[in-house]
Design a protein around this motif. Structure first.
Motif, PDB file in Angstrom:
ATOM      1  N   PRO A   1      -8.024  -6.755 -54.470  1.00 10.79           N
ATOM      2  CA  PRO A   1      -7.719  -5.545 -53.696  1.00 10.79           C
ATOM      3  C   PRO A   1      -6.935  -5.900 -52.432  1.00 10.79           C
ATOM      4  O   PRO A   1      -6.952  -7.055 -52.003  1.00 10.79           O
ATOM      5  CB  PRO A   1      -9.102  -4.994 -53.351  1.00 10.79           C
ATOM      6  N   LEU A   2      -6.238  -4.904 -51.845  1.00 13.16           N
ATOM      7  CA  LEU A   2      -5.478  -5.139 -50.617  1.00 13.16           C
ATOM      8  C   LEU A   2      -6.405  -5.078 -49.414  1.00 13.16           C
ATOM      9  O   LEU A   2      -7.236  -4.177 -49.318  1.00 13.16           O
ATOM     10  CB  LEU A   2      -4.397  -4.061 -50.454  1.00 13.16           C
ATOM     11  N   ASP A   3      -6.248  -6.025 -48.471  1.00  7.99           N
ATOM     12  CA  ASP A   3      -7.039  -5.933 -47.244  1.00  7.99           C
ATOM     13  C   ASP A   3      -6.349  -4.979 -46.256  1.00  7.99           C
ATOM     14  O   ASP A   3      -5.261  -4.472 -46.516  1.00  7.99           O
ATOM     15  CB  ASP A   3      -7.313  -7.320 -46.646  1.00  7.99           C
TER      16      ASP A   3
ATOM     17  N   MET B   1      -4.431   1.649 -65.813  1.00  8.89           N
ATOM     18  CA  MET B   1      -3.889   0.305 -66.098  1.00  8.89           C
ATOM     19  C   MET B   1      -5.010  -0.730 -66.125  1.00  8.89           C
ATOM     20  O   MET B   1      -5.881  -0.730 -65.260  1.00  8.89           O
ATOM     21  CB  MET B   1      -2.869  -0.050 -65.012  1.00  8.89           C
ATOM     22  N   GLN B   2      -4.960  -1.588 -67.104  1.00  6.49           N
ATOM     23  CA  GLN B   2      -5.991  -2.614 -67.227  1.00  6.49           C
ATOM     24  C   GLN B   2      -5.790  -3.700 -66.169  1.00  6.49           C
ATOM     25  O   GLN B   2      -4.697  -4.185 -65.941  1.00  6.49           O
ATOM     26  CB  GLN B   2      -5.933  -3.254 -68.616  1.00  6.49           C
ATOM     27  N   GLN B   3      -6.883  -4.074 -65.487  1.00  2.05           N
ATOM     28  CA  GLN B   3      -6.759  -5.048 -64.424  1.00  2.05           C
ATOM     29  C   GLN B   3      -7.166  -6.435 -64.913  1.00  2.05           C
ATOM     30  O   GLN B   3      -8.185  -6.592 -65.569  1.00  2.05           O
ATOM     31  CB  GLN B   3      -7.656  -4.640 -63.246  1.00  2.05           C
TER      32      GLN B   3
ATOM     33  N   ALA C   1       1.004  -6.029 -55.623  1.00  2.00           N
ATOM     34  CA  ALA C   1       0.475  -7.254 -54.996  1.00  2.00           C
ATOM     35  C   ALA C   1      -0.083  -8.218 -56.030  1.00  2.00           C
ATOM     36  O   ALA C   1      -0.124  -9.427 -55.807  1.00  2.00           O
ATOM     37  CB  ALA C   1      -0.590  -6.890 -53.975  1.00  2.00           C
ATOM     38  N   ASN C   2      -0.507  -7.712 -57.144  1.00  2.00           N
ATOM     39  CA  ASN C   2      -1.078  -8.540 -58.212  1.00  2.00           C
ATOM     40  C   ASN C   2      -0.065  -8.836 -59.322  1.00  2.00           C
ATOM     41  O   ASN C   2      -0.445  -9.284 -60.395  1.00  2.00           O
ATOM     42  CB  ASN C   2      -2.318  -7.873 -58.791  1.00  2.00           C
TER      43      ASN C   2
END
Lengths: 75, 262
Positions: free
Chosen positions: B9-11, B1-3, B36-37
């Motif tokens: 990123p998740l902490d 998947m294209q970001q 999350a995004n």
């Protein structure tokens, strides 16, 4: 001697069996069951919805399973 | 998947929080980071929007935009579980935002207390990754469908009344996929309402929860109900599924194809 014009087929409609004339179109069948042409409903044959514009030209086949679904809107 | 360029990123706090989802092969750290995004537009914070928004918030969808023009009433509380006795009289979006923020403070919640114009609806659809239709009438459903399809976004649509409900995904990203109007071309002529016909709380709750589930799967790229309509009957506890194809006479699908050609 069999007569093509008089042949009957069996379809199910909302789970109930109906014997109908071979060659009957979906629109005529629905009308016969009391559904108006402009009624808000979706109709499926063998679990595939048929676009409304095709009701008049969709010929029913022996063993077809017809379901009428009333779209709901609440939430 | 294209970001996207702002992909975060998740902490460690969040990987712990979402551990039970990250453990699943179909989600994992990558999928949870995608959630999350992601940005979900939820229209309607009633019987469907309550459970749908609660689960999307809890499951970690990073941004939720809530739209409704209504205020919380006493008769809503029987099924609209995102609202509270203390928020009767408050706008539904503000009431929902309070509950959702208390459930998950790690997400962004935008509350829009308005009846949207078609232009504004289209603009909000463009900003979202997925549109979640939790409204209660055919007029709104027709407007949301047109906005989502023209914006090229997936639309997760649920509806419920009495003991029954329907759920489907209309994929605005695919010009050949069916839309809501292919299923119900005359939806804007109105229909039965829960106010008049009644609605069983866990029935609309079930539909809202399934709607949240399908929304997560849209964001993760493995939706099941694209081009299908699921019918749920809570009285007999049964489900049926029907396939839906694009209606060649659908004006919305014709318009979005034309828009794509220009």
């Amino acid at each position: 001697m069999s007569c093509q014009q008089c042949a009957t087929i069996v379809v199910s409609f909302n789970g109930e069996s109906f014997a109908i004339h071979q060659g009957m179109m979906l629109a005529d069948f629905l009308q016969g069951r009391g559904y108006a042409a402009d009624q808000r409903m979706a109709c499926a044959i063998n679990t595939q919805f048929v676009p409304k514009g095709q009701y008049v030209s969709r010929e029913l086949q022996n063993g077809d399973r017809i379901d009428v679904v009333a779209p709901v809107q609440g939430g | 998947m294209q970001q996207p360029h702002n992909f975060k990123p998740l902490d460690e706090t969040l990987t712990n929080r979402y551990d039970r989802q990250i453990r699943l092969a179909q989600i994992g750290l990558a999928g949870q980071t995608t959630l999350a995004n992601s940005h979900a537009l939820i229209v309607g914070l009633g019987g469907l929007g309550s459970p749908a928004s609660l689960y999307l918030a809890a499951a970690g969808v990073g941004q939720l935009t809530l739209v409704d023009f209504d205020v919380v009433e006493e008769t809503n509380l029987q099924r609209q579980i995102v609202h509270r006795q203390q928020t009767v009289g408050m706008s539904k979006v503000e009431s929902a935002k309070q509950t959702l923020a208390a459930v998950n403070p790690h997400i962004t919640i935008n509350a829009i207390n308005a009846f949207l114009s078609p232009e504004k609806l289209f603009e909000l659809c463009q900003q979202a990754d997925v549109v979640v239709d939790c409204t209660d009438n055919g007029f709104s459903r027709t407007a949301i469908n047109e906005a989502a399809m023209m914006a090229g976004k997936p639309l997760v649509s649920a509806a419920a009344i009495r003991w029954e409900g329907q759920l489907s995904v209309f994929d605005g990203r695919d010009l050949n996929a069916p839309c809501y109007l292919c299923f119900d071309p005359h939806a804007n002529q109105g229909g039965e309402t829960c106010d008049a016909q009644g609605i069983v709380a866990p029935v609309v709750g079930t539909l809202g929860v399934m709607q949240a589930l399908e929304t997560l799967k849209v964001l993760l790229g493995n939706a099941s109900l694209i081009g299908e309509v699921l019918l749920f009957d809570g009285l007999s506890m049964s489900q049926r599924r029907f396939k839906l194809t694009q209606d060649p006479d659908c004006p919305v699908c014709a318009a979005r194809k034309q828009r794509n050609n220009h």
